[in-house]
Structure formats: C-alpha cells, structure tokens
Write a protein that holds these residues in place. Structure first.
Motif, PDB file in Angstrom:
ATOM      1  N   LYS A  42       0.823  -1.196   0.330  1.00 54.03           N
ATOM      2  CA  LYS A  42      -0.059   0.292   0.152  1.00 54.03           C
ATOM      3  C   LYS A  42       0.723   1.559   0.218  1.00 54.03           C
ATOM      4  CE  LYS A  42      -4.052   2.697   2.271  1.00 54.03           C
ATOM      5  NZ  LYS A  42      -4.337   2.530   3.575  1.00 54.03           N
ATOM      6  N   LYS A  49      -2.978   6.250  -2.737  1.00 54.00           N
ATOM      7  CA  LYS A  49      -3.776   5.649  -3.437  1.00 54.00           C
ATOM      8  C   LYS A  49      -3.571   4.022  -4.076  1.00 54.00           C
ATOM      9  CE  LYS A  49      -6.102   9.767  -3.410  1.00 54.00           C
ATOM     10  NZ  LYS A  49      -7.220  10.937  -4.466  1.00 54.00           N
ATOM     11  N   TYR A  50      -2.504   3.471  -3.718  1.00 52.47           N
ATOM     12  CA  TYR A  50      -2.522   2.636  -4.608  1.00 52.47           C
ATOM     13  C   TYR A  50      -2.399   1.090  -3.382  1.00 52.47           C
ATOM     14  CZ  TYR A  50      -1.615   5.677  -8.176  1.00 52.47           C
ATOM     15  OH  TYR A  50      -1.558   7.037  -9.061  1.00 52.47           O
ATOM     16  N   PHE A  72      -4.526  -5.267  -8.591  1.00 53.30           N
ATOM     17  CA  PHE A  72      -4.362  -3.785  -8.071  1.00 53.30           C
ATOM     18  C   PHE A  72      -5.580  -3.198  -7.990  1.00 53.30           C
ATOM     19  CE2 PHE A  72      -1.213  -5.826 -10.747  1.00 53.30           C
ATOM     20  CZ  PHE A  72      -0.304  -4.986 -10.006  1.00 53.30           C
ATOM     21  N   TYR A 118      -7.353   1.159  -6.042  1.00 49.81           N
ATOM     22  CA  TYR A 118      -7.145   2.259  -6.243  1.00 49.81           C
ATOM     23  C   TYR A 118      -8.290   3.156  -6.260  1.00 49.81           C
ATOM     24  CZ  TYR A 118      -6.351   7.237  -7.914  1.00 49.81           C
ATOM     25  OH  TYR A 118      -6.679   8.228  -8.615  1.00 49.81           O
ATOM     26  N   ARG A 140     -12.967   1.418  -3.838  1.00 51.21           N
ATOM     27  CA  ARG A 140     -11.536   1.503  -4.281  1.00 51.21           C
ATOM     28  C   ARG A 140     -11.483   0.743  -5.740  1.00 51.21           C
ATOM     29  NH1 ARG A 140      -6.763   2.488  -0.902  1.00 51.21           N
ATOM     30  NH2 ARG A 140      -7.649   3.043   0.759  1.00 51.21           N
ATOM     31  N   GLU A 166     -10.761  -2.055  -8.632  1.00 47.60           N
ATOM     32  CA  GLU A 166      -9.848  -3.123  -8.365  1.00 47.60           C
ATOM     33  C   GLU A 166      -9.319  -3.900 -10.631  1.00 47.60           C
ATOM     34  OE1 GLU A 166     -10.116  -7.639  -6.764  1.00 47.60           O
ATOM     35  OE2 GLU A 166     -11.503  -6.235  -6.302  1.00 47.60           O
TER      36      GLU A 166
END
Length: 169
Positions: A56, A59-60, A96, A98, A104, A106
């Motif tokens: 982490k 934001k990623y 991943f 975001y 979020r 994905e």
C-alpha cells in the motif's frame, strides 16, 4: 426575491457542510486482511476467501487472494458453466487497487483450480474488474466483473462479495 436567494444559499451551505462532515467521519480501517464469501466471481458458483493486503502506498495498493469451494453434485448454471460431481474449486487472484476513502477500484488476474480427486484437474484463467468498499465498521463489500477462459471459450461472469476486514495485531 432576496429572501429566496438567501434561503437557497443557506440550504446549499448546510448541505455542503453536512456532506463534508460525513466525509470527515470516515476513518479507514487499519486491518490488512479480509475474509469474505463471494457469490459468482472467480469461484464460479460461490467461494469462501481470504485476502491479504500485500502493498500500500497512498491511494495505490496490491492484494492477493485465495479461496475454496466445493460442489457436491453435477450442475449447469445459466447454460454457461458445467461442473461435475465432487468438484473442489480454488480461486487464486492478484489485484491492484486504486482509490481514496472507502471506495476503491480493482483490476487483476489469476486462475481457478478445479479438481475432481487427484487425477482430474483443470485451470481456468480469470480476470477481475470491480469496485470494493470497506466501511469504518470493517464491513467489506465488493462487486466485480470476472470473465474467465475455459476450454478456449471466453465467458462473461460477475461476482458479489460480502465479508469483514480485520487485523492480526
């Protein structure tokens, strides 16, 4: 006219204040683990899953997931998926993520291992595109588009997940 303009301005100001106050109350859970049940998705019918936050940065992020399911009888679902008797299904994906706040996006890929005993095994390659939400009370919800490739055929598939975020600390 001035009265209406003033009251509309006050109403908009109160609405924006309430919205910002609600956003300020969201506190991201510190847990790096998720347990959830998924209906559809990479487990085809359903699966029980464990997911770990691997990385982490602001934001990623990156998550890894493993799941398990069991199908006791032969079934055909939506004339698209056929499974034999006593089939074990093990979905493995890496995604991943975001976004900021509780929502979020994905995107990821992986495979599902289908096994009927020791000698009969099959790999189904799958992708994951979705939206996940983790609330302040650690409730985990996820919807996803999970297309898969089986026997050379591309199949559109969807999943819905519900679970719990937790920490091992």
């Amino acid at each position: 006219m001035y009265k209406y303009t003033c009251s509309i301005s006050v109403f908009i100001w109160l609405l924006l204040s309430a919205a910002s106050a609600l956003q300020d109350k969201y506190r991201e859970p510190q847990g790096t683990n998720n347990w959830f049940i998924e209906f559809g998705g990479s487990g085809l019918f359903y699966s029980l899953n464990y997911e770990k936050l691997l990385y982490k940065y602001e934001k990623y992020g990156m998550v890894g997931r493993i799941g398990a399911a069991y199908n006791p009888s032969a079934q055909i679902l939506l004339n698209k998926i056929t499974l034999g008797d006593n089939t074990f299904i093990f979905p493995f994906t890496t995604s991943f993520v975001y976004g900021g706040g509780k929502e979020r996006l994905e995107a990821g890929m992986g495979f599902s291992l289908l096994s009927q005993g020791i000698s009969q095994r099959e790999l189904i390659y799958t992708a994951v595109l979705g939206l996940r939400v983790v609330e302040t009370n650690k409730v985990y919800f996820r919807i996803s588009y999970s297309p898969f490739l089986r026997n050379g055929e591309y199949t559109h598939w969807y999943g819905v997940s519900l679970g719990r975020n937790f920490s091992t600390k």
